[in-house]
Scaffold this motif. Structure first.
Motif, PDB file in Angstrom:
ATOM      1  N   SER A 170       0.836  -1.207   0.000  1.00 53.58           N
ATOM      2  CA  SER A 170       0.000   0.000   0.000  1.00 53.58           C
ATOM      3  C   SER A 170       0.869   1.254   0.000  1.00 53.58           C
ATOM      4  O   SER A 170       0.577   2.232  -0.699  1.00 53.58           O
ATOM      5  N   PRO A 212      -5.716  -1.125   3.734  1.00 54.98           N
ATOM      6  CA  PRO A 212      -5.284  -0.589   2.439  1.00 54.98           C
ATOM      7  C   PRO A 212      -6.028   0.682   2.038  1.00 54.98           C
ATOM      8  O   PRO A 212      -5.426   1.608   1.473  1.00 54.98           O
ATOM      9  N   SER A 268      -4.718   2.863  -0.975  1.00 51.25           N
ATOM     10  CA  SER A 268      -4.335   1.858  -1.965  1.00 51.25           C
ATOM     11  C   SER A 268      -5.454   0.862  -2.220  1.00 51.25           C
ATOM     12  O   SER A 268      -6.068   0.350  -1.283  1.00 51.25           O
ATOM     13  N   GLY A 280      -3.415  -2.957  -2.267  1.00 51.77           N
ATOM     14  CA  GLY A 280      -3.212  -3.635  -0.988  1.00 51.77           C
ATOM     15  C   GLY A 280      -4.335  -4.595  -0.641  1.00 51.77           C
ATOM     16  O   GLY A 280      -4.137  -5.530   0.152  1.00 51.77           O
TER      17      GLY A 280
END
Length: 224
Positions: free
Chosen positions: A94, A171, A176, A179
């Motif tokens: 991430s 995440p 992200s 992730g």
């Protein structure tokens, strides 16, 4: 005081490890999502832990005995090792995503991720409050009693529900989407852990088989 000292050292080392896992792959300290995540994680663990320390220090002591070396069964040692690696990789990827710009995650989604992290950790600590024998490792103590009310009246493993919410939130909180890939191995090993743990509980915890008939679902009502 011994538990307090161990908890403080453990928390400090944990946050330091999280910081390295995030800021080294990110290549910068200018990563507000990571700072927000660390703050949310710290507050969501410290505040409930202080409450548990004041009301039931033995429960907090059980929660602090975590990790592969705290497990007595080989399968659980492997499972927890995979969980630790997956969680670390989730954070590192991430952070790398932030550095390389693979995902474009709105700030509002990051905030939702932080809320999920808070809910996941909060739910896990609420389980500890309701069941002081909710240890971080798979074990049944001689004097342990079956708990079937509260969150345990909804699903048999509410602690792991909190873990799933946490894994989903991390995440997103870090900005992200990539992730989230690590949710897959995380869920797989969680299912394996639950199945193995229930075999232990059936053998060693009085009344657990009857409890399984009363509360049918492990994690998600009407699904599993």
């Amino acid at each position: 005081m011994k538990t307090l000292g161990k908890g403080a050292v453990s928390s400090a080392l944990g946050l330091a490890a999280f910081g390295l896992t995030l800021f080294l792959p990110a290549g910068t300290l200018h990563y507000w999502q990571a700072w927000a995540f660390l703050a949310v994680f710290a507050l969501s663990t410290w505040i409930p832990s202080i409450y548990v320390l004041r009301t039931n220090p033995a429960a907090l002591e059980r929660r602090m005995r975590a990790g592969p070396f705290a497990e007595t069964r080989t399968l659980q040692k492997i499972i927890i090792s995979v969980v630790f690696v997956s969680f670390t990789a989730m954070m590192a990827v991430s952070a790398l995503d932030h550095r390389l710009g693979w995902s474009r995650v709105p700030a509002s989604v990051c905030v939702v991720g932080d809320v999920l992290v808070m809910l996941g950790l909060g739910l896990a600590m609420l389980v500890v409050i309701q069941n002081s024998y909710a240890a971080a490792n798979v074990t049944v103590e001689a004097e342990q009693k079956l708990v079937s009310t509260g969150l345990y009246g909804i699903v048999r493993h509410p602690m792991y529900v909190g873990n799933v919410i946490l894994m989903l939130g991390v995440p997103l909180a870090l900005g992200s989407y990539w992730g989230l890939v690590f949710l897959i191995p995380g869920l797989v090993v969680l299912v394996l852990r639950i199945r193995d743990e229930e075999q232990v509980l059936q053998r060693e915890l009085a009344g657990y088989r009857e409890y399984q008939h009363k509360v049918r679902y492990r994690l998600v009502p009407y699904i599993w």
